[in-house]
Design a protein around this motif. Structure first.
Motif: not given
Length: 312
Positions: A254-274
């Motif tokens: 499927w072309g999908c890495w379904w085991n990534r830490d998504i919330a961690g990647l968002v924080k690493e990119a300096d995006i603020e989770i509301v």
């Protein structure tokens, strides 16, 4: 046997069937070989599957993708989550890695414009025939072959139906809403993509993410972290092991890495989770976010004098 007894037998068989199904897959997964070390990290995944191979997977499944995914998405509840994802979209909207346009029909008719982007022209060309939102004849919709990691690309499309321009032009000061649905799992460098979308946003931009990945406590409340700790030694730990062990087969299909830490990647990119909501035992995330502090400072230095022109 009367109808009531038949109904009771059928109801009783459901948990038995589910238990058998779960037990079978637990036994199957436990026998799989251990995955490569740190297989959940994008930096490691790049060494296991190249960007060109990943694009090749999507080019190969593009024509039948919607047909194959329709039942899976409906039974898993993803269709409803897609509706929730875009329900609050407003103003000028950008969707990255839009693929075949599975979100398209769910957008509210009140948005002022919609730009769908994807690096794969075969996938994006399918979105030209995707069901449209209500009153879509009033809605300007663009389909652009653009790399989500840079939001700029010189790639030429192999589809004559897609536009020739490959440069993502944006509204003055940035988009009002930015959407990503099940795309951070397929982008080779998801952090680069999350940083790129902040460069075409403004401080009031709403960023909506619907993604799947491993279970972590990132972005959880204290209660949620306690519950994660309680289950770490059992269910959640097993789920992450299962995702890691099956990741290679899944990405080649499927072309999908379904085991990534998504919330961690968002924080690493300096995006603020509301806000963050978790489904499917924490492996599906519905995230509302906004530009991080550093991106806001950068925007202020460029557009700060024109704040009054941005929607609120």
């Amino acid at each position: 046997m009367n109808t009531r007894k038949v109904s009771l037998v059928l109801l009783a068989s459901i948990p038995v069937g589910m238990g058998t199904y779960v037990s079978y897959h637990m036994a199957r997964i436990s026998k799989l070989p251990d995955p490569p070390e740190n297989v959940q990290l994008p930096s490691v995944q790049k060494t296991l599957m190249s960007s060109d191979d990943l694009k090749g997977v999507y080019s190969g499944i593009a024509a039948d993708y919607d047909k194959k995914m329709a039942w899976t998405e409906w039974i898993s509840g993803y269709t409803g989550l897609r509706k929730k994802l875009v329900a609050k979209a407003q103003g000028t909207v950008l969707e990255i890695s839009a693929g075949t346009g599975r979100n398209l029909k769910h957008y509210p008719s009140t948005i002022s414009s919609l730009t769908l982007t994807d690096v794969n022209p075969q996938m994006l060309s399918q979105s030209l025939n995707a069901p449209k939102p209500r009153n879509s004849y009033r809605l300007p919709i663009r389909h652009l072959v653009v790399d989500a990691q840079t939001l700029h690309s010189s790639l030429m499309s192999s589809s004559p139906d897609l536009p020739d321009t490959r440069v993502l032009t944006q509204p003055p000061h940035g988009y009002d809403t930015i959407v990503s649905a099940f795309s951070l799992c397929s982008i080779p460098d998801p952090v680069a993509s999350l940083r790129a979308i902040q460069r075409v946003a403004h401080p009031q931009t709403q960023i909506y993410l619907l993604e799947h990945g491993r279970h972590t406590s990132a972005g959880q409340s204290t209660f949620g972290k306690v519950m994660t700790w309680v289950y770490t030694s059992s269910l959640y730990k097993f789920l992450n092991i299962a995702l890691d062990k099956t990741a290679m087969d899944h990405v080649h299909t499927w072309g999908c890495w379904w085991n990534r830490d998504i919330a961690g990647l968002v924080k690493e990119a300096d995006i603020e989770i509301v806000d963050i909501k978790r489904k499917h035992f924490g492996t599906t995330l519905l995230i509302t976010a906004k530009m991080g502090p550093e991106a806001v400072k950068e925007w202020e230095s460029k557009w700060g004098s024109q704040k009054s022109q941005i929607i609120t």
